[in-house]
Design an enzyme around this catalytic site. Sequence first.
Site, PDB file in Angstrom:
ATOM      1  N   LYS A  10       0.918  -1.348  -0.065  1.00  0.00           N
ATOM      2  CA  LYS A  10       0.077  -0.024  -0.093  1.00  0.00           C
ATOM      3  C   LYS A  10       0.905   1.202   0.079  1.00  0.00           C
ATOM      4  O   LYS A  10       0.663   2.052  -0.632  1.00  0.00           O
ATOM      5  CB  LYS A  10      -0.868   0.080   1.283  1.00  0.00           C
ATOM      6  CG  LYS A  10      -2.068  -0.553   1.401  1.00  0.00           C
ATOM      7  CD  LYS A  10      -2.950  -0.271   2.616  1.00  0.00           C
ATOM      8  CE  LYS A  10      -2.208  -1.041   3.722  1.00  0.00           C
ATOM      9  NZ  LYS A  10      -1.653  -0.286   5.093  1.00  0.00           N
ATOM     10  N   ARG A  86      -9.388   1.983   8.694  1.00  0.00           N
ATOM     11  CA  ARG A  86      -9.077   0.739   8.903  1.00  0.00           C
ATOM     12  C   ARG A  86     -10.017  -0.105   9.834  1.00  0.00           C
ATOM     13  O   ARG A  86     -10.125  -0.878  10.156  1.00  0.00           O
ATOM     14  CB  ARG A  86      -7.841   0.813   9.836  1.00  0.00           C
ATOM     15  CG  ARG A  86      -6.349   0.549   9.069  1.00  0.00           C
ATOM     16  CD  ARG A  86      -5.423   0.477  10.289  1.00  0.00           C
ATOM     17  NE  ARG A  86      -3.928   0.031   9.797  1.00  0.00           N
ATOM     18  CZ  ARG A  86      -3.087   0.422   9.319  1.00  0.00           C
ATOM     19  NH1 ARG A  86      -3.150   1.521   8.848  1.00  0.00           N
ATOM     20  NH2 ARG A  86      -1.923  -0.054   9.282  1.00  0.00           N
ATOM     21  N   ARG A 123      11.145  -5.907   4.633  1.00  0.00           N
ATOM     22  CA  ARG A 123      10.880  -4.648   4.476  1.00  0.00           C
ATOM     23  C   ARG A 123      11.685  -3.359   5.153  1.00  0.00           C
ATOM     24  O   ARG A 123      12.269  -3.610   6.380  1.00  0.00           O
ATOM     25  CB  ARG A 123       9.600  -4.068   4.768  1.00  0.00           C
ATOM     26  CG  ARG A 123       9.092  -2.612   4.771  1.00  0.00           C
ATOM     27  CD  ARG A 123       7.725  -2.513   4.681  1.00  0.00           C
ATOM     28  NE  ARG A 123       7.203  -2.664   5.983  1.00  0.00           N
ATOM     29  CZ  ARG A 123       5.823  -2.455   6.263  1.00  0.00           C
ATOM     30  NH1 ARG A 123       5.183  -2.239   5.290  1.00  0.00           N
ATOM     31  NH2 ARG A 123       5.419  -2.412   7.425  1.00  0.00           N
ATOM     32  N   ARG A 155      11.239  -1.133  10.429  1.00  0.00           N
ATOM     33  CA  ARG A 155      10.255  -0.579  11.306  1.00  0.00           C
ATOM     34  C   ARG A 155      10.365  -1.409  12.811  1.00  0.00           C
ATOM     35  O   ARG A 155      10.412  -2.403  12.575  1.00  0.00           O
ATOM     36  CB  ARG A 155       9.115  -0.874  10.643  1.00  0.00           C
ATOM     37  CG  ARG A 155       8.572   0.515   9.796  1.00  0.00           C
ATOM     38  CD  ARG A 155       7.535   0.611   8.792  1.00  0.00           C
ATOM     39  NE  ARG A 155       6.067   0.056   9.676  1.00  0.00           N
ATOM     40  CZ  ARG A 155       5.004   0.302   9.228  1.00  0.00           C
ATOM     41  NH1 ARG A 155       4.971   0.882   8.032  1.00  0.00           N
ATOM     42  NH2 ARG A 155       3.878  -0.018   9.794  1.00  0.00           N
ATOM     43  N   ARG A 166      -1.213  -7.491  13.478  1.00  0.00           N
ATOM     44  CA  ARG A 166      -1.586  -6.454  12.817  1.00  0.00           C
ATOM     45  C   ARG A 166      -2.585  -7.493  11.651  1.00  0.00           C
ATOM     46  O   ARG A 166      -3.524  -6.966  11.164  1.00  0.00           O
ATOM     47  CB  ARG A 166      -0.361  -5.711  12.023  1.00  0.00           C
ATOM     48  CG  ARG A 166      -0.246  -4.350  12.818  1.00  0.00           C
ATOM     49  CD  ARG A 166       0.979  -3.996  12.697  1.00  0.00           C
ATOM     50  NE  ARG A 166       1.638  -3.721  11.474  1.00  0.00           N
ATOM     51  CZ  ARG A 166       3.045  -3.852  11.074  1.00  0.00           C
ATOM     52  NH1 ARG A 166       3.766  -4.371  11.803  1.00  0.00           N
ATOM     53  NH2 ARG A 166       3.297  -3.742   9.840  1.00  0.00           N
TER      54      ARG A 166
HETATM   55  P1  AMP Z   1       0.975   1.752   8.725  1.00  0.00           P
HETATM   56  O1  AMP Z   1       2.074   2.525   8.489  1.00  0.00           O
HETATM   57  O2  AMP Z   1      -0.449   2.179   8.072  1.00  0.00           O
HETATM   58  O3  AMP Z   1       1.129   0.154   8.800  1.00  0.00           O
HETATM   59  O4  AMP Z   1       0.437   1.984  10.224  1.00  0.00           O
HETATM   60  C1  AMP Z   1       1.627   1.645  11.362  1.00  0.00           C
HETATM   61  C2  AMP Z   1       0.698   1.492  12.653  1.00  0.00           C
HETATM   62  O5  AMP Z   1      -0.090   2.970  12.879  1.00  0.00           O
HETATM   63  C3  AMP Z   1      -0.544   0.744  12.590  1.00  0.00           C
HETATM   64  O6  AMP Z   1      -0.040  -0.865  12.803  1.00  0.00           O
HETATM   65  C4  AMP Z   1      -1.260   1.245  13.616  1.00  0.00           C
HETATM   66  O7  AMP Z   1      -0.923   0.839  14.952  1.00  0.00           O
HETATM   67  C5  AMP Z   1      -1.325   3.031  13.537  1.00  0.00           C
HETATM   68  N1  AMP Z   1      -2.099   3.185  12.607  1.00  0.00           N
HETATM   69  C6  AMP Z   1      -2.146   3.731  11.389  1.00  0.00           C
HETATM   70  N2  AMP Z   1      -3.180   3.926  10.632  1.00  0.00           N
HETATM   71  C7  AMP Z   1      -4.052   3.669  11.488  1.00  0.00           C
HETATM   72  C8  AMP Z   1      -5.678   3.699  11.544  1.00  0.00           C
HETATM   73  N3  AMP Z   1      -6.285   4.108  10.561  1.00  0.00           N
HETATM   74  N4  AMP Z   1      -6.339   3.303  12.595  1.00  0.00           N
HETATM   75  C9  AMP Z   1      -5.659   3.034  13.816  1.00  0.00           C
HETATM   76  N5  AMP Z   1      -4.298   2.810  13.550  1.00  0.00           N
HETATM   77  C10 AMP Z   1      -3.563   3.350  12.829  1.00  0.00           C
END
Ligand code: AMP
Length: 223
Positions: A10, A86, A123, A155, A166
């Site tokens: 994504k 989400r 990654r 990360r 996740r």
């Molecule tokens: P990502 O980079 O999109 O994988 O987001 C990293 C982390 O940020 C996720 O595992 C969540 O802990 C938090 N996070 C990001 N976007 C959201 C969202 N829309 N709702 C809830 N938690 C989020």
Amino acid sequence: MVLGKQGAGKGTQCVRLSHHYVVPHVSSGDMLRAAVKSRAELGLRAQVLMDQGELVSDELIMEMVGQRLAQPDVRLRGFVLDGCPRTITQAEMLDELLAPETLDLVIDLEVPTHLVLRRLAARRVCVDCGTNYSVSSPPALKGICDVCGGEVVQREDDTEEAIGRRLELYERQTAPLLHFYRRANLLAIVNGTGAADAVTRRVVRVIDEHLMDDRGRPRSERA
Ligand code: AMP
């Protein structure tokens, strides 16, 4: 807006789409990581949850995203939304935020779980601009981002436990969005396997088919 499991590509595809269509990339994960880095209060509250692979609260996310979507660049050019919503609650809050406008299209990048797990373990990401790399496709200079010169790291939430959590939350909380957006007639499913360039070509084709007229001009102001 682009949906997909963790590691479905994504982030990479959203960065590419924002360059292709010259629209801002709005990523809830990047915004949270920036808040953590600057030690903003919101970041400190979110960090523990993020490191464990848990979701941050709907209210906090939507307040943050809502503020970004109100900025002039987004209002003028449209946006590529990455990592949000989400949950169904976030999707409903997003609808309210955007009204009377709506999302133009929701892309679901489909990648089987065994591939996603392999990609996540490999990654690497730039801490400054969020560009993704992998062990098999690293930056030209070890640990230094090709795009902005920032530091490229693994990360903190790409541990085995956090990845597992996740993916579990994705199935429970995020996958129902597919039904939500299919019902709204906004969903396009795109094969997210293979090289990033090939995936980008598929996504751009789908977006152009939906959003561009025969002369390649946007059917509406937003992309
Ligand atoms: P990502 O980079 O999109 O994988 O987001 C990293 C982390 O940020 C996720 O595992 C969540 O802990 C938090 N996070 C990001 N976007 C959201 C969202 N829309 N709702 C809830 N938690 C989020």
